[in-house]
Design a protein around this motif. Sequence first.
Motif, short mmCIF file in Angstrom:
data_model
loop_
_atom_site.label_atom_id
_atom_site.label_comp_id
_atom_site.label_asym_id
_atom_site.label_seq_id
_atom_site.Cartn_x
_atom_site.Cartn_y
_atom_site.Cartn_z
N ASN A 213 0.82 -1.22 0.00
CA ASN A 213 0.00 0.00 0.00
C ASN A 213 0.85 1.26 0.00
N VAL A 214 2.06 1.18 0.54
CA VAL A 214 2.97 2.32 0.43
C VAL A 214 3.21 2.63 -1.05
N ILE A 215 3.48 1.58 -1.82
CA ILE A 215 3.74 1.75 -3.25
C ILE A 215 2.49 2.24 -3.98
N LYS A 216 1.33 1.68 -3.63
CA LYS A 216 0.08 2.09 -4.29
C LYS A 216 -0.25 3.55 -4.00
N ILE A 217 -0.07 3.96 -2.75
CA ILE A 217 -0.33 5.36 -2.38
C ILE A 217 0.58 6.29 -3.18
N PHE A 218 1.86 5.93 -3.20
CA PHE A 218 2.81 6.78 -3.92
C PHE A 218 2.49 6.82 -5.41
N HIS A 219 2.08 5.70 -5.97
CA HIS A 219 1.75 5.66 -7.40
C HIS A 219 0.67 6.69 -7.74
N LEU A 220 -0.35 6.76 -6.90
CA LEU A 220 -1.42 7.74 -7.12
C LEU A 220 -0.92 9.17 -6.91
N ILE A 221 -0.07 9.37 -5.90
CA ILE A 221 0.49 10.70 -5.64
C ILE A 221 1.30 11.17 -6.84
N SER A 222 2.12 10.28 -7.38
CA SER A 222 3.06 10.65 -8.45
C SER A 222 2.34 11.01 -9.75
#
Length: 370
Positions: A213-222
């Motif tokens: 979920n850290v990666i998923k959150i960042f993907h949306l942020i980016s």
Amino acid sequence: MRIGIVCYPSHGGSGVVATELGKQLARRGHKVHFISYNLPFRLDKFYDNIYYHEVDTPTYPLFKYPPYSLALTNKIAELIRYEKLDVIHAHYAIPHSLCAIIARDIAKAPELRLVTTLHGTDITLVGNDPSYRELTKYSIEETDGVTAVSKALWKETIDIFDIKKRIEVIYNFVDVKEYTRQSVPEVDIASGKKQIKNIIHISNFRKVKNIPNVIKIFHLISQEVDARLLLVGGGPEECVAKRMVQQLQLEDKVLFLGKQDNIVPLLSISDLLLLPSKKESFGLVCIEAMACKVPVIASNTGGLPEVVEDGVTGFLADPDDYQKMAELSLRLLQNSGLHEEFAERGRRRVVEKFNAEKIVDQYEKYYRSL
């Protein structure tokens, strides 16, 4: 006082808190003896009034696994006799408290006081395992004093083990003189690009930390802002994280920085901390971040609501709701005024509630009360 501290020497929160507590106590004139299989990584130089005692674990063909607990018990018993310790402070019930209880009996030192600090995993994971449940309950009940790092962990301990003994809640802490935002040029640490938003996650990369979920959150942020993810630490979920980064084509935006002994410079260039853990009894990295004026996006589980004020110093959400966490992250990243307010309030909260001076006072008072 002559105080023995038994802890794990690794980068985990319990080892960090135990080591920093010992350093603070030594500065106040107490003699502090650390007992572990390695030098705690925060003891990176010589300190007055601090002594380190290494536990050597012998290997014999008879033993399938090295008997560390037996060697630790023997070492504690030796120190009780030769150093005339007043207090043994064990961080983690199993095996540290149990070893200290047996060692006190061996050394015939009933006047010695034993303190156990419960950090979370020793209760929710190890202690809740049927293989260790009775030993954990015994260790807690036979210790003179027991502390927990949050009200949530205090309640969970009572519920799981039906503990009747009084448990004192003493929060984790940071040295706010050491943990403060440094003057670091706002330059991307990889490419030299300015104005990029640095998102940071720091953990031991276990499943409970919810790395996907850290990666998923960042993907949306980016997708909305020019950002980079700094992943600090390492562990069994690191391969999962690297695979997801490749699948989402984020290789040029995610840095795997490994374990870091000093995280203040990294926090000082960060704009946001992500901690979507499925379980956290306290969340030490949250107060480390807030002390460095980094707002926190974290889970609304365990002790985290006691640390992060939702809507004040950060935002809390369900650990599985990565889309909500991404939305909350963007709310801060895209509003500089709001971000600054959260950053200032986070620093102020740590200074007022989680600073070393205040918490070490509580531990000193607790030792004396026993």
